[in-house]
Scaffold this motif. Structure first.
Motif, PDB file in Angstrom:
ATOM      1  N   PHE A  15       0.869  -1.175   0.000  1.00  0.00           N
ATOM      2  CA  PHE A  15       0.000   0.000   0.000  1.00  0.00           C
ATOM      3  C   PHE A  15       0.908   1.227   0.000  1.00  0.00           C
ATOM      4  N   GLY A  16       1.080   1.854  -1.162  1.00  0.00           N
ATOM      5  CA  GLY A  16       2.020   2.965  -1.243  1.00  0.00           C
ATOM      6  C   GLY A  16       3.415   2.473  -0.907  1.00  0.00           C
ATOM      7  N   GLY A  17       4.013   3.090   0.111  1.00  0.00           N
ATOM      8  CA  GLY A  17       5.347   2.677   0.523  1.00  0.00           C
ATOM      9  C   GLY A  17       5.365   1.621   1.599  1.00  0.00           C
ATOM     10  N   VAL A  18       4.196   1.158   1.998  1.00  0.00           N
ATOM     11  CA  VAL A  18       4.108   0.173   3.082  1.00  0.00           C
ATOM     12  C   VAL A  18       3.885  -1.220   2.496  1.00  0.00           C
ATOM     13  N   ARG A  19       4.750  -2.152   2.856  1.00  0.00           N
ATOM     14  CA  ARG A  19       4.606  -3.538   2.413  1.00  0.00           C
ATOM     15  C   ARG A  19       3.922  -4.310   3.533  1.00  0.00           C
ATOM     16  N   ALA A  20       2.599  -4.429   3.456  1.00  0.00           N
ATOM     17  CA  ALA A  20       1.821  -5.032   4.539  1.00  0.00           C
ATOM     18  C   ALA A  20       2.011  -6.537   4.613  1.00  0.00           C
ATOM     19  N   VAL A  21       2.192  -7.173   3.452  1.00  0.00           N
ATOM     20  CA  VAL A  21       2.472  -8.605   3.383  1.00  0.00           C
ATOM     21  C   VAL A  21       3.676  -8.768   2.474  1.00  0.00           C
ATOM     22  N   ASP A  22       4.651  -9.558   2.921  1.00  0.00           N
ATOM     23  CA  ASP A  22       5.937  -9.589   2.225  1.00  0.00           C
ATOM     24  C   ASP A  22       6.432 -11.029   2.040  1.00  0.00           C
ATOM     25  N   GLY A  23       6.074 -11.626   0.893  1.00  0.00           N
ATOM     26  CA  GLY A  23       6.605 -12.937   0.542  1.00  0.00           C
ATOM     27  C   GLY A  23       6.138 -14.077   1.421  1.00  0.00           C
ATOM     28  N   VAL A  24       4.867 -14.077   1.780  1.00  0.00           N
ATOM     29  CA  VAL A  24       4.319 -15.104   2.680  1.00  0.00           C
ATOM     30  C   VAL A  24       3.906 -16.348   1.893  1.00  0.00           C
ATOM     31  N   SER A  25       4.312 -17.506   2.393  1.00  0.00           N
ATOM     32  CA  SER A  25       3.946 -18.779   1.767  1.00  0.00           C
ATOM     33  C   SER A  25       3.506 -19.766   2.842  1.00  0.00           C
ATOM     34  N   PHE A  26       2.401 -20.449   2.595  1.00  0.00           N
ATOM     35  CA  PHE A  26       1.969 -21.523   3.499  1.00  0.00           C
ATOM     36  C   PHE A  26       0.918 -22.373   2.794  1.00  0.00           C
ATOM     37  N   ILE A  27       0.641 -23.527   3.361  1.00  0.00           N
ATOM     38  CA  ILE A  27      -0.362 -24.453   2.839  1.00  0.00           C
ATOM     39  C   ILE A  27      -1.328 -24.801   3.962  1.00  0.00           C
ATOM     40  N   VAL A  28      -2.613 -24.845   3.643  1.00  0.00           N
ATOM     41  CA  VAL A  28      -3.639 -25.322   4.572  1.00  0.00           C
ATOM     42  C   VAL A  28      -4.247 -26.583   3.965  1.00  0.00           C
ATOM     43  N   GLU A  29      -4.088 -27.695   4.662  1.00  0.00           N
ATOM     44  CA  GLU A  29      -4.567 -28.972   4.155  1.00  0.00           C
ATOM     45  C   GLU A  29      -6.040 -29.178   4.531  1.00  0.00           C
ATOM     46  N   PRO A  30      -6.748 -30.013   3.762  1.00  0.00           N
ATOM     47  CA  PRO A  30      -8.157 -30.293   4.077  1.00  0.00           C
ATOM     48  C   PRO A  30      -8.324 -30.838   5.499  1.00  0.00           C
ATOM     49  N   GLY A  31      -9.330 -30.318   6.197  1.00  0.00           N
ATOM     50  CA  GLY A  31      -9.656 -30.813   7.529  1.00  0.00           C
ATOM     51  C   GLY A  31      -8.819 -30.252   8.654  1.00  0.00           C
ATOM     52  N   GLU A  32      -7.951 -29.286   8.367  1.00  0.00           N
ATOM     53  CA  GLU A  32      -7.123 -28.697   9.415  1.00  0.00           C
ATOM     54  C   GLU A  32      -7.811 -27.502  10.069  1.00  0.00           C
ATOM     55  N   ILE A  33      -7.390 -27.216  11.286  1.00  0.00           N
ATOM     56  CA  ILE A  33      -7.624 -25.918  11.916  1.00  0.00           C
ATOM     57  C   ILE A  33      -6.262 -25.249  12.004  1.00  0.00           C
ATOM     58  N   VAL A  34      -6.068 -24.183  11.243  1.00  0.00           N
ATOM     59  CA  VAL A  34      -4.790 -23.481  11.207  1.00  0.00           C
ATOM     60  C   VAL A  34      -5.000 -22.063  11.723  1.00  0.00           C
ATOM     61  N   ALA A  35      -4.181 -21.655  12.664  1.00  0.00           N
ATOM     62  CA  ALA A  35      -4.282 -20.313  13.239  1.00  0.00           C
ATOM     63  C   ALA A  35      -3.184 -19.426  12.690  1.00  0.00           C
ATOM     64  N   VAL A  36      -3.528 -18.170  12.422  1.00  0.00           N
ATOM     65  CA  VAL A  36      -2.558 -17.152  12.022  1.00  0.00           C
ATOM     66  C   VAL A  36      -2.453 -16.164  13.176  1.00  0.00           C
ATOM     67  N   ILE A  37      -1.259 -16.025  13.727  1.00  0.00           N
ATOM     68  CA  ILE A  37      -1.065 -15.136  14.865  1.00  0.00           C
ATOM     69  C   ILE A  37       0.060 -14.150  14.556  1.00  0.00           C
ATOM     70  N   GLY A  38       0.204 -13.181  15.421  1.00  0.00           N
ATOM     71  CA  GLY A  38       1.263 -12.191  15.264  1.00  0.00           C
ATOM     72  C   GLY A  38       0.878 -10.902  15.961  1.00  0.00           C
ATOM     73  N   PRO A  39       1.837 -10.050  16.258  1.00  0.00           N
ATOM     74  CA  PRO A  39       1.548  -8.760  16.896  1.00  0.00           C
ATOM     75  C   PRO A  39       0.630  -7.909  16.015  1.00  0.00           C
ATOM     76  N   ASN A  40       0.044  -6.878  16.601  1.00  0.00           N
ATOM     77  CA  ASN A  40      -0.770  -5.943  15.821  1.00  0.00           C
ATOM     78  C   ASN A  40       0.053  -5.368  14.669  1.00  0.00           C
ATOM     79  N   GLY A  41      -0.573  -5.273  13.485  1.00  0.00           N
ATOM     80  CA  GLY A  41       0.118  -4.748  12.333  1.00  0.00           C
ATOM     81  C   GLY A  41       0.995  -5.755  11.613  1.00  0.00           C
ATOM     82  N   ALA A  42       0.844  -7.033  11.960  1.00  0.00           N
ATOM     83  CA  ALA A  42       1.696  -8.059  11.355  1.00  0.00           C
ATOM     84  C   ALA A  42       1.272  -8.430   9.940  1.00  0.00           C
ATOM     85  N   GLY A  43       0.052  -8.025   9.530  1.00  0.00           N
ATOM     86  CA  GLY A  43      -0.417  -8.332   8.177  1.00  0.00           C
ATOM     87  C   GLY A  43      -1.421  -9.467   8.109  1.00  0.00           C
TER      88      GLY A  43
END
Length: 256
Positions: A15-43
């Protein structure tokens, strides 16, 4: 059981000069519960917005099984089987609880606006089916007795459940929950954790953002940690709990 895999490849959003998400890669498999965590502003929410088509990605790819979706508009992504809730409550005023959930059935409607206005043949049957499906979802989340109440009159915790019921009415294969425990008390959070497991047991894969670490560690099969838009770590709850990089990110410390 849902039979498709979500794969995020080198996903970035600027967003402009701010890179809110930077090269993120992951896989969510069928039937999983996957949590995304991180400090405020982590994207975290930006990643959800990219997956659900609210924002276009600056670069990278998002795949559902063998179909690339990062170039698709949100309504097409929803039709492929992704539903979500939002951080801020989205309860429709002037609608009762049942009608709020029926809104989630819009992707299954075969009648357009003109057809509905002219009461084309089949519209009444479709409405009955939508009411039946919505009622089932209200029963599932424990709100069946509030079906005729105005949605905005529900207590905060029940409005959270209403949002989940509406997302489930879309019959998703993958459910994105954005901070579903925000503002909930201890008992309500326990009930929510039980509900998320029941959703998974219904064959729906769950990807959730959550700040309640007790809940995350209790229900997640795997955890993805973001920090300043980058992937910091991913693994089982035990691995994440003992990862010094994760501890440092949450405490604002640096490690050698």
């Amino acid at each position: 059981m849902s039979n498709f895999t979500l794969e995020v490849k080198e996903l970035s959003k600027q967003f402009g000069g701010v890179r809110a998400v930077d090269g993120v890669s992951f896989i969510v498999e069928p039937g999983e519960i996957v949590a995304v965590i991180g400090p405020n502003g982590a994207g975290k929410t930006t990643v959800f917005n990219l997956i659900s088509g609210i924002f276009p990605a600056t670069s990278g790819e998002i795949w559902l099984q063998d179909k690339r979706i990062d170039k698709l508009p949100g309504y097409q992504i929803a039709k492929l089987g992704i539903a979500r809730t939002f951080q801020n409550l989205q309860v429709f005023e002037g609608m009762n609880v049942l009608e709020n959930v029926m809104v989630g059935r819009h992707n299954h409607s075969r009648v357009n606006l003109i057809g509905a206005a002219l009461r084309w043949p089949g519209i009444q049957q479709e409405e009955r089916q939508a009411r039946s499906k919505a009622s089932q979802r209200l029963e599932f989340v424990g709100l069946a007795e509030r079906a005729r109440d105005n949605g905005v009159d529900l207590p905060y915790g029940q409005q959270r459940m209403l949002e989940i019921a509406r997302a489930l009415a879309a019959e998703p294969k993958l459910l994105l929950l954005d901070e579903p425990a925000a503002g909930l008390g201890s008992r309500e959070t326990q009930d929510l954790a039980t509900l998320v497991r029941r959703i998974r047991d219904q064959g729906i894969t769950v990807l959730l953002i959550e700040h309640d670490m007790g809940m995350v560690m209790n229900i997640a099969d795997r955890i993805i940690v973001l920090d300043y838009g980058k992937m910091l770590a991913q693994g089982t709850p035990a691995q994440i709990r003992n990862d010094p990089r994760v501890i440092a990110a949450y405490l604002g410390e640096t490690i050698e």
